[in-house]
Design a protein around this motif. Sequence first.
Motif, PDB file in Angstrom:
ATOM      1  N   GLU A 173      36.939 120.323 -57.748  1.00 49.87           N
ATOM      2  CA  GLU A 173      37.958 119.719 -56.801  1.00 49.87           C
ATOM      3  C   GLU A 173      37.239 118.294 -56.254  1.00 49.87           C
ATOM      4  OE1 GLU A 173      40.528 120.650 -52.644  1.00 49.87           O
ATOM      5  OE2 GLU A 173      39.150 122.241 -53.485  1.00 49.87           O
ATOM      6  N   SER A 174      38.199 117.132 -56.676  1.00 48.06           N
ATOM      7  CA  SER A 174      37.951 115.913 -56.157  1.00 48.06           C
ATOM      8  C   SER A 174      37.787 115.826 -54.544  1.00 48.06           C
ATOM      9  CB  SER A 174      38.575 114.906 -56.655  1.00 48.06           C
ATOM     10  OG  SER A 174      39.936 115.059 -56.755  1.00 48.06           O
ATOM     11  N   PRO A 175      37.432 115.153 -53.732  1.00 45.44           N
ATOM     12  CA  PRO A 175      37.463 114.857 -52.475  1.00 45.44           C
ATOM     13  C   PRO A 175      38.886 114.510 -52.142  1.00 45.44           C
ATOM     14  CG  PRO A 175      35.334 113.850 -52.931  1.00 45.44           C
ATOM     15  CD  PRO A 175      36.202 114.338 -54.532  1.00 45.44           C
ATOM     16  N   PRO A 176      39.428 114.867 -51.005  1.00 45.83           N
ATOM     17  CA  PRO A 176      38.795 115.983 -50.084  1.00 45.83           C
ATOM     18  C   PRO A 176      38.954 117.238 -50.506  1.00 45.83           C
ATOM     19  CG  PRO A 176      41.073 115.229 -49.298  1.00 45.83           C
ATOM     20  CD  PRO A 176      40.731 114.196 -50.546  1.00 45.83           C
ATOM     21  N   GLN A 177      38.019 118.230 -50.418  1.00 46.86           N
ATOM     22  CA  GLN A 177      38.271 119.773 -50.985  1.00 46.86           C
ATOM     23  C   GLN A 177      38.799 120.417 -49.743  1.00 46.86           C
ATOM     24  OE1 GLN A 177      34.258 120.969 -51.669  1.00 46.86           O
ATOM     25  NE2 GLN A 177      34.227 119.816 -53.724  1.00 46.86           N
ATOM     26  N   ILE A 178      40.000 120.715 -50.023  1.00 46.07           N
ATOM     27  CA  ILE A 178      41.035 121.182 -49.018  1.00 46.07           C
ATOM     28  C   ILE A 178      41.292 122.825 -49.052  1.00 46.07           C
ATOM     29  CG2 ILE A 178      42.209 119.154 -48.286  1.00 46.07           C
ATOM     30  CD1 ILE A 178      44.601 120.207 -49.631  1.00 46.07           C
ATOM     31  N   LEU A 179      41.140 123.035 -50.287  1.00 47.00           N
ATOM     32  CA  LEU A 179      41.309 124.571 -50.467  1.00 47.00           C
ATOM     33  C   LEU A 179      40.254 125.486 -50.066  1.00 47.00           C
ATOM     34  CD1 LEU A 179      43.543 124.644 -53.727  1.00 47.00           C
ATOM     35  CD2 LEU A 179      44.259 124.768 -51.370  1.00 47.00           C
ATOM     36  N   THR A 180      40.251 126.643 -49.316  1.00 48.13           N
ATOM     37  CA  THR A 180      39.292 127.402 -48.847  1.00 48.13           C
ATOM     38  C   THR A 180      39.312 128.695 -49.364  1.00 48.13           C
ATOM     39  OG1 THR A 180      40.439 128.199 -46.993  1.00 48.13           O
ATOM     40  CG2 THR A 180      39.310 126.076 -46.493  1.00 48.13           C
ATOM     41  N   GLY A 181      40.275 129.141 -49.779  1.00 44.00           N
ATOM     42  CA  GLY A 181      40.550 130.745 -50.069  1.00 44.00           C
ATOM     43  C   GLY A 181      40.769 131.569 -49.283  1.00 44.00           C
ATOM     44  N   VAL A 182      40.913 130.906 -47.843  1.00 44.92           N
ATOM     45  CA  VAL A 182      41.237 131.766 -46.867  1.00 44.92           C
ATOM     46  C   VAL A 182      42.673 131.654 -46.195  1.00 44.92           C
ATOM     47  CG1 VAL A 182      40.706 132.331 -44.497  1.00 44.92           C
ATOM     48  CG2 VAL A 182      38.889 131.483 -45.937  1.00 44.92           C
ATOM     49  N   ARG A 184      45.783 130.952 -44.303  1.00 45.43           N
ATOM     50  CA  ARG A 184      46.425 130.479 -43.200  1.00 45.43           C
ATOM     51  C   ARG A 184      45.428 129.390 -42.699  1.00 45.43           C
ATOM     52  NH1 ARG A 184      50.803 134.116 -39.910  1.00 45.43           N
ATOM     53  NH2 ARG A 184      51.778 134.978 -41.850  1.00 45.43           N
ATOM     54  N   SER A 185      44.481 129.213 -43.523  1.00 43.31           N
ATOM     55  CA  SER A 185      43.189 128.037 -42.715  1.00 43.31           C
ATOM     56  C   SER A 185      43.601 126.832 -42.835  1.00 43.31           C
ATOM     57  CB  SER A 185      42.014 128.317 -43.964  1.00 43.31           C
ATOM     58  OG  SER A 185      42.448 128.111 -45.269  1.00 43.31           O
ATOM     59  N   LEU A 186      44.629 126.349 -43.614  1.00 41.18           N
ATOM     60  CA  LEU A 186      44.895 124.889 -43.377  1.00 41.18           C
ATOM     61  C   LEU A 186      45.592 124.503 -42.038  1.00 41.18           C
ATOM     62  CD1 LEU A 186      46.561 124.199 -47.136  1.00 41.18           C
ATOM     63  CD2 LEU A 186      44.238 123.762 -46.122  1.00 41.18           C
ATOM     64  N   ASN A 187      44.898 123.721 -41.459  1.00 40.62           N
ATOM     65  CA  ASN A 187      45.479 123.118 -40.267  1.00 40.62           C
ATOM     66  C   ASN A 187      46.495 122.369 -40.016  1.00 40.62           C
ATOM     67  OD1 ASN A 187      45.363 123.312 -37.422  1.00 40.62           O
ATOM     68  ND2 ASN A 187      43.925 121.766 -37.190  1.00 40.62           N
ATOM     69  N   LEU A 188      47.670 122.821 -40.597  1.00 35.96           N
ATOM     70  CA  LEU A 188      48.836 121.975 -40.634  1.00 35.96           C
ATOM     71  C   LEU A 188      49.848 122.246 -39.582  1.00 35.96           C
ATOM     72  CD1 LEU A 188      49.624 122.528 -44.163  1.00 35.96           C
ATOM     73  CD2 LEU A 188      49.123 120.391 -43.401  1.00 35.96           C
ATOM     74  N   LYS A 189      50.399 121.159 -38.799  1.00 40.49           N
ATOM     75  CA  LYS A 189      51.458 121.501 -37.739  1.00 40.49           C
ATOM     76  C   LYS A 189      52.779 121.122 -37.905  1.00 40.49           C
ATOM     77  CE  LYS A 189      47.652 120.500 -34.171  1.00 40.49           C
ATOM     78  NZ  LYS A 189      46.458 120.330 -35.244  1.00 40.49           N
ATOM     79  N   VAL A 190      53.036 121.087 -39.396  1.00 37.92           N
ATOM     80  CA  VAL A 190      54.287 121.002 -39.655  1.00 37.92           C
ATOM     81  C   VAL A 190      54.872 122.050 -40.767  1.00 37.92           C
ATOM     82  CG1 VAL A 190      54.018 118.332 -39.854  1.00 37.92           C
ATOM     83  CG2 VAL A 190      53.355 119.718 -41.762  1.00 37.92           C
ATOM     84  N   PRO A 191      56.195 122.251 -40.716  1.00 37.93           N
ATOM     85  CA  PRO A 191      56.540 123.304 -41.662  1.00 37.93           C
ATOM     86  C   PRO A 191      56.408 122.833 -43.271  1.00 37.93           C
ATOM     87  CG  PRO A 191      58.419 122.306 -40.164  1.00 37.93           C
ATOM     88  CD  PRO A 191      57.186 121.681 -39.864  1.00 37.93           C
ATOM     89  N   VAL A 192      56.085 123.960 -43.902  1.00 38.69           N
ATOM     90  CA  VAL A 192      55.772 123.694 -45.407  1.00 38.69           C
ATOM     91  C   VAL A 192      56.587 124.532 -46.211  1.00 38.69           C
ATOM     92  CG1 VAL A 192      53.975 124.016 -47.019  1.00 38.69           C
ATOM     93  CG2 VAL A 192      53.127 123.433 -44.672  1.00 38.69           C
ATOM     94  N   PHE A 222      50.531 128.219 -50.692  1.00 35.43           N
ATOM     95  CA  PHE A 222      51.439 128.764 -49.925  1.00 35.43           C
ATOM     96  C   PHE A 222      50.735 129.772 -48.948  1.00 35.43           C
ATOM     97  CE2 PHE A 222      53.980 132.572 -48.797  1.00 35.43           C
ATOM     98  CZ  PHE A 222      55.119 132.033 -47.989  1.00 35.43           C
ATOM     99  N   ASN A 223      49.565 130.431 -49.364  1.00 37.73           N
ATOM    100  CA  ASN A 223      48.863 131.510 -48.804  1.00 37.73           C
ATOM    101  C   ASN A 223      47.794 130.651 -47.657  1.00 37.73           C
ATOM    102  OD1 ASN A 223      49.772 133.689 -50.189  1.00 37.73           O
ATOM    103  ND2 ASN A 223      48.095 133.691 -51.624  1.00 37.73           N
ATOM    104  N   GLU A 224      47.369 129.608 -48.032  1.00 33.55           N
ATOM    105  CA  GLU A 224      46.730 128.872 -47.064  1.00 33.55           C
ATOM    106  C   GLU A 224      47.350 128.127 -46.124  1.00 33.55           C
ATOM    107  OE1 GLU A 224      43.138 126.970 -48.629  1.00 33.55           O
ATOM    108  OE2 GLU A 224      43.044 128.243 -50.172  1.00 33.55           O
ATOM    109  N   SER A 225      48.714 128.045 -46.006  1.00 35.11           N
ATOM    110  CA  SER A 225      49.428 127.267 -44.936  1.00 35.11           C
ATOM    111  C   SER A 225      49.857 128.200 -43.825  1.00 35.11           C
ATOM    112  CB  SER A 225      50.773 126.718 -45.535  1.00 35.11           C
ATOM    113  OG  SER A 225      50.531 125.786 -46.801  1.00 35.11           O
ATOM    114  N   LYS A 226      50.081 127.780 -42.697  1.00 31.27           N
ATOM    115  CA  LYS A 226      50.477 128.379 -41.757  1.00 31.27           C
ATOM    116  C   LYS A 226      52.086 128.389 -41.646  1.00 31.27           C
ATOM    117  CE  LYS A 226      46.361 127.616 -39.187  1.00 31.27           C
ATOM    118  NZ  LYS A 226      45.687 126.983 -38.072  1.00 31.27           N
ATOM    119  N   PRO A 227      52.659 129.140 -40.944  1.00 32.68           N
ATOM    120  CA  PRO A 227      54.047 129.306 -40.907  1.00 32.68           C
ATOM    121  C   PRO A 227      54.402 128.272 -39.624  1.00 32.68           C
ATOM    122  CG  PRO A 227      53.441 131.547 -40.544  1.00 32.68           C
ATOM    123  CD  PRO A 227      51.946 130.745 -40.390  1.00 32.68           C
TER     124      PRO A 227
END
Length: 315
Positions: A173-182, A184-192, A222-227
């Motif tokens: 993965e080239s920078p930035p490395q955003i996928l964690t495998g966890v 709802r770990s992505l700290n997004l504050k918008v609908p996806v 999808f799995n790493e995004s928050k509702p």
Amino acid sequence: MAKIADAKVVTTDVFEMGGIPWKSLNLETSAPSSPPTTLLIFTPTVPAAYTVIVFYHGFFIPPSYYTQLLAHIASHGFIVVAPQLFRNGLPMFGSDEIKYAGKVVDWLVTGLQPLLPENVEAKLKKVVLSGHSKGGKTAFSMALGYAKTTLKFSALIIGIDPVGRLSMCKATESPPQILTGVPRSLNLKVPVAVIGTGLGPEKANIFFPPCAPDGANHVEFFNESKPPKANFVAADYGHMDMLDDVTPGIFGTVLAKCSCKNGKGPRKLMRETVGGLAVAFLRAQLDGDYKDFDAILDNPGIAPARLDDVEYIPA
């Protein structure tokens, strides 16, 4: 599957071309408005105020290959700005790509409005981010704050088979490395909204790896995004099937048709499905108009392409 409203709506017109006339503009860096990179812009021509979508292309794919898809979205009342993130004929990577992606967003503040038809207004208080393949990861990275911009982002449509890296191995993965495998770990504050493909994880042949490999594709995003978040999978189509029917040049005639496994159905149906899902999601999230979105959730079979894994999780 979560529903937004109790009313049952069984029809929608979002999968058809909209009734709003539009035109496209090709803007070079030498233009008077001095954009940071070449831009392809689709704008309605009917006087009104319209939401702006910034669309980031996939790896080695010029924005012109998405003309029919982006025109579909514009015809429903959206301004679409598609930057070309290339340098010296090659795609940008990592920090360079994110930097230029952010520069395009900041350019909108002063550069976009003078280019639009008379009495057509760009609504810039809430800008939408979108992208296909590697461009999907770029949109996520922008929303996560890896590029500081003066505009706020309101919604993401990352469907278009977002890809975080070339394999399950994080080292690719080239920078930035955003996928964690966890989850709802992505700290997004918008609908996806994530629109994936069923054939993206499959190899087209022995010479190329999958274009949207397991562990780094739409499922992970999808799995790493928050509702709130929505998920749709075009089961019978592949990673490049939302492109135009005609994609000229070496990449368009060879790699785009041979490197990824393609569906057997017409690309037109895939473009209509992706465009319609984008329009329905935006109407729901930006305008509070859930009619079309609910219709699709209640009956995914109304989409031109077969949809699997249809899910909406509200906040």
